[in-house]
Design a protein around this motif. Structure first.
Motif, PDB file in Angstrom:
ATOM      1  N   UNK A   1     -12.307 -67.750   8.750  1.00 55.39           N
ATOM      2  CA  UNK A   1     -12.159 -69.057   9.408  1.00 55.39           C
ATOM      3  C   UNK A   1     -12.864 -69.077  10.770  1.00 55.39           C
ATOM      4  N   UNK A   2     -13.525 -67.968  11.090  1.00 57.56           N
ATOM      5  CA  UNK A   2     -14.199 -67.818  12.395  1.00 57.56           C
ATOM      6  C   UNK A   2     -13.225 -67.826  13.557  1.00 57.56           C
ATOM      7  N   UNK A   3     -11.965 -67.548  13.261  1.00 61.18           N
ATOM      8  CA  UNK A   3     -10.967 -67.512  14.328  1.00 61.18           C
ATOM      9  C   UNK A   3     -10.705 -66.047  14.688  1.00 61.18           C
ATOM     10  N   UNK A   4     -11.657 -65.509  15.425  1.00 62.31           N
ATOM     11  CA  UNK A   4     -11.593 -64.095  15.758  1.00 62.31           C
ATOM     12  C   UNK A   4     -10.361 -63.780  16.601  1.00 62.31           C
ATOM     13  N   UNK A   5     -10.032 -64.706  17.457  1.00 59.60           N
ATOM     14  CA  UNK A   5      -8.890 -64.510  18.338  1.00 59.60           C
ATOM     15  C   UNK A   5      -7.599 -64.335  17.535  1.00 59.60           C
ATOM     16  N   UNK A   6      -7.426 -65.197  16.564  1.00 56.12           N
ATOM     17  CA  UNK A   6      -6.242 -65.121  15.707  1.00 56.12           C
ATOM     18  C   UNK A   6      -6.256 -63.801  14.919  1.00 56.12           C
ATOM     19  N   UNK A   7      -7.412 -63.460  14.402  1.00 57.93           N
ATOM     20  CA  UNK A   7      -7.530 -62.222  13.624  1.00 57.93           C
ATOM     21  C   UNK A   7      -7.144 -61.018  14.487  1.00 57.93           C
TER      22      UNK A   7
ATOM     23  N   UNK B   1     -16.638 -57.263  11.279  1.00 55.17           N
ATOM     24  CA  UNK B   1     -16.953 -58.636  11.647  1.00 55.17           C
ATOM     25  C   UNK B   1     -17.875 -58.683  12.871  1.00 55.17           C
ATOM     26  N   UNK B   2     -17.606 -57.800  13.835  1.00 52.81           N
ATOM     27  CA  UNK B   2     -18.464 -57.740  15.030  1.00 52.81           C
ATOM     28  C   UNK B   2     -19.869 -57.269  14.645  1.00 52.81           C
TER      29      UNK B   2
ATOM     30  N   UNK C   1     -21.436 -80.137  13.032  1.00 53.72           N
ATOM     31  CA  UNK C   1     -20.515 -79.718  11.968  1.00 53.72           C
ATOM     32  C   UNK C   1     -20.587 -78.213  11.713  1.00 53.72           C
ATOM     33  N   UNK C   2     -21.765 -77.658  11.951  1.00 52.43           N
ATOM     34  CA  UNK C   2     -21.996 -76.245  11.609  1.00 52.43           C
ATOM     35  C   UNK C   2     -21.730 -75.274  12.751  1.00 52.43           C
ATOM     36  N   UNK C   3     -22.018 -75.718  13.950  1.00 55.37           N
ATOM     37  CA  UNK C   3     -21.967 -74.785  15.077  1.00 55.37           C
ATOM     38  C   UNK C   3     -21.030 -75.322  16.140  1.00 55.37           C
ATOM     39  N   UNK C   4     -19.857 -74.690  16.247  1.00 60.01           N
ATOM     40  CA  UNK C   4     -18.912 -75.098  17.285  1.00 60.01           C
ATOM     41  C   UNK C   4     -19.129 -74.201  18.492  1.00 60.01           C
ATOM     42  N   UNK C   5     -19.595 -74.827  19.574  1.00 61.02           N
ATOM     43  CA  UNK C   5     -19.928 -74.027  20.748  1.00 61.02           C
ATOM     44  C   UNK C   5     -18.691 -73.420  21.399  1.00 61.02           C
ATOM     45  N   UNK C   6     -17.538 -74.073  21.215  1.00 60.00           N
ATOM     46  CA  UNK C   6     -16.319 -73.534  21.828  1.00 60.00           C
ATOM     47  C   UNK C   6     -15.533 -72.661  20.855  1.00 60.00           C
ATOM     48  N   UNK C   7     -16.208 -72.241  19.788  1.00 63.39           N
ATOM     49  CA  UNK C   7     -15.589 -71.387  18.788  1.00 63.39           C
ATOM     50  C   UNK C   7     -15.151 -70.063  19.429  1.00 63.39           C
ATOM     51  N   UNK C   8     -13.853 -69.720  19.336  1.00 68.04           N
ATOM     52  CA  UNK C   8     -13.409 -68.474  19.985  1.00 68.04           C
ATOM     53  C   UNK C   8     -14.004 -67.222  19.338  1.00 68.04           C
ATOM     54  N   UNK C   9     -14.608 -67.384  18.142  1.00 70.77           N
ATOM     55  CA  UNK C   9     -15.248 -66.222  17.515  1.00 70.77           C
ATOM     56  C   UNK C   9     -16.519 -65.838  18.277  1.00 70.77           C
ATOM     57  N   UNK C  10     -16.997 -66.740  19.131  1.00 67.61           N
ATOM     58  CA  UNK C  10     -18.194 -66.450  19.903  1.00 67.61           C
ATOM     59  C   UNK C  10     -19.477 -66.762  19.156  1.00 67.61           C
TER      60      UNK C  10
END
Lengths: 138, 289
Positions: free
Chosen positions: A67-73, A101-102, B117-126
């Protein structure tokens, strides 16, 4: 909700997320987040001493990453790793998922990865995720 | 490579025009310059340079980032997303423009929508940060400019924040001679100073510039004390005796160039006595010592 009902929901949610992923639908991240939440619920009712409990814990972390929620993971992995009696194998598996993932992020953006550490970028990204643009809402 | 972001809390202060002039000025001094339009919602840097055939623009930052966000197998060639522009004079000078895209066009707005839709700049995944940092790193490693000048989005936006807090070494903050513009700018500069930086990055340098100034800065107390605070925040020297005594840099309102939106750097004959031209030179001396 009991484990059986949650298992049914998890199976359905995974199927849906995989279908969306296959069709390249942008909302797929939400679908994986739903999987992660259901797996987390499942992990709450199944102890890590049981095989299904360990699978649910790994599933919650893996789905959060999808889900691209790295923080949650990361938070889930830390929480499961800190559970009393958690096996070394489970801890290693959770850590490996985050590291893999990194590595994937670094290979996807090799030019940025040459200059910056992915984890560090993620820490800064999290800061702005929480604080909004410019960190003004922090 | 020095990355300079041009930012304004409010629009209409001549930000893009200043960037275009700075780019042309540096190129005429023999510097290699890349100008990057990160004002995705109102792109127009390609209008500020002469010699750009807008019909020829197919690529740009938005199509590039969209291609990387959709996981293109091979990263798109930067060449397909940049234009080489003529430099008025100066040996070894080079000026390249990466526009936002072929804007305004349906194709561009469709690409921008997909990118959102594809790229969220504030995505916490970086991932959003990595995508933009990757573009900057490619510009550094492949185009090898001395300066990367970025036109940052006005106001409070994710991309404007990322550009100024993480990508930039220097942020030029333009503001208009009114309290609304100054107060917003102060908040932004405070945020810039407090924002985290990546390892090996120096603290960001902030250069406030009062723009569209007619008859200098307003002399009421609130404005004067606001400007003072802005100058204190932007001065990097902890030692008061070493602090910059230049004071506030001002760009006068210039009807000829402000309305015409033309480059002054290559209009030397016509502009040598322009107050705006002189002010530009003063600013460039401070910006690019």
């Amino acid at each position: 909700m009991n484990a059986e009902a949650l298992n049914t929901l998890v199976t359905g949610a995974i199927w849906r997320a995989e279908q969306l992923e296959e069709k390249d639908v942008p909302a797929v991240a939400h679908a994986w987040l739903e999987v992660s939440v259901l797996e987390e619920r499942l992990a709450q009712v199944l102890p890590h001493s049981k095989g299904e409990g360990r699978i649910a814990r790994r599933g919650a972390v893996r789905a959060a990453l999808k889900a691209n929620d790295y923080d949650r993971a990361r938070l889930l992995a830390e929480m499961y790793g800190a559970e009393k009696g958690a096996s070394r194998a489970l801890k290693a598996a959770l850590r490996e998922m985050l590291e893999e993932n990194a590595r994937q992020a670094a290979s996807r953006y090799p030019n940025a990865a040459r200059h910056y550490n992915v984890r560090e970028v993620r820490d800064v990204a999290r800061h702005f995720h929480e604080g909004g643009a410019f960190g003004l809402a922090a | 490579m020095e990355t300079v972001a041009f930012y304004s809390y409010k629009g209409g202060v001549g930000r893009s025009l200043l960037l275009a002039n700075a780019a042309q000025f540096l190129a005429t001094l023999g510097k290699r310059v890349v100008a990057l339009d990160f004002d995705f919602e109102a792109p127009g840097l390609h209008y500020k340079f002469s010699g750009v055939d807008r019909q020829d623009i197919a690529g740009g930052a938005v199509p590039y980032l969209l291609a990387t966000a959709t996981g293109a197998e091979a990263p798109p060639a930067l060449k397909a997303h940049s234009l080489s522009l003529a430099v008025a004079s100066g040996e070894g000078g080079r000026l390249q423009l990466i526009p936002a895209g072929p804007a305004p066009s349906e194709q561009y707005w469709a690409a921008l929508k997909q990118l959102g839709e594809r790229l969220r700049l504030n995505d916490p995944s970086g991932n959003g940060f990595m995508a933009v940092l990757d573009l900057q790193a490619r510009i550094r490693d492949e185009m090898r400019p001395d300066y990367l000048l970025i036109d940052a989005r006005t106001g409070v936006t994710e991309l404007g924040g990322l550009t100024t807090t993480i990508l930039a070494d220097t942020v030029v903050c333009l503001f208009a001679p009114n309290q609304e513009s100054l107060d917003g700018t102060l908040k932004i500069v405070e945020a810039l100073k407090a924002a985290p930086r990546l390892d090996r990055q120096k603290p960001v340098r902030v250069v406030p510039v009062l723009s569209r100034a007619t008859g200098g800065a307003p002399d009421d107390e609130a404005f004067t004390s606001g400007v003072q605070r802005l100058l204190e925040l932007s001065d990097r020297s902890k030692d008061k005796s070493k602090r910059d005594q230049t004071g506030l840099l001002m760009l006068p309102h210039d009807e000829t160039f402000g309305n015409g939106e033309r480059l002054v750097g290559i209009q030397l004959e016509a502009t040598v006595f322009s107050p705006l031209f002189k002010a530009y030179l003063g600013l460039f001396r401070k910006l690019f010592p």
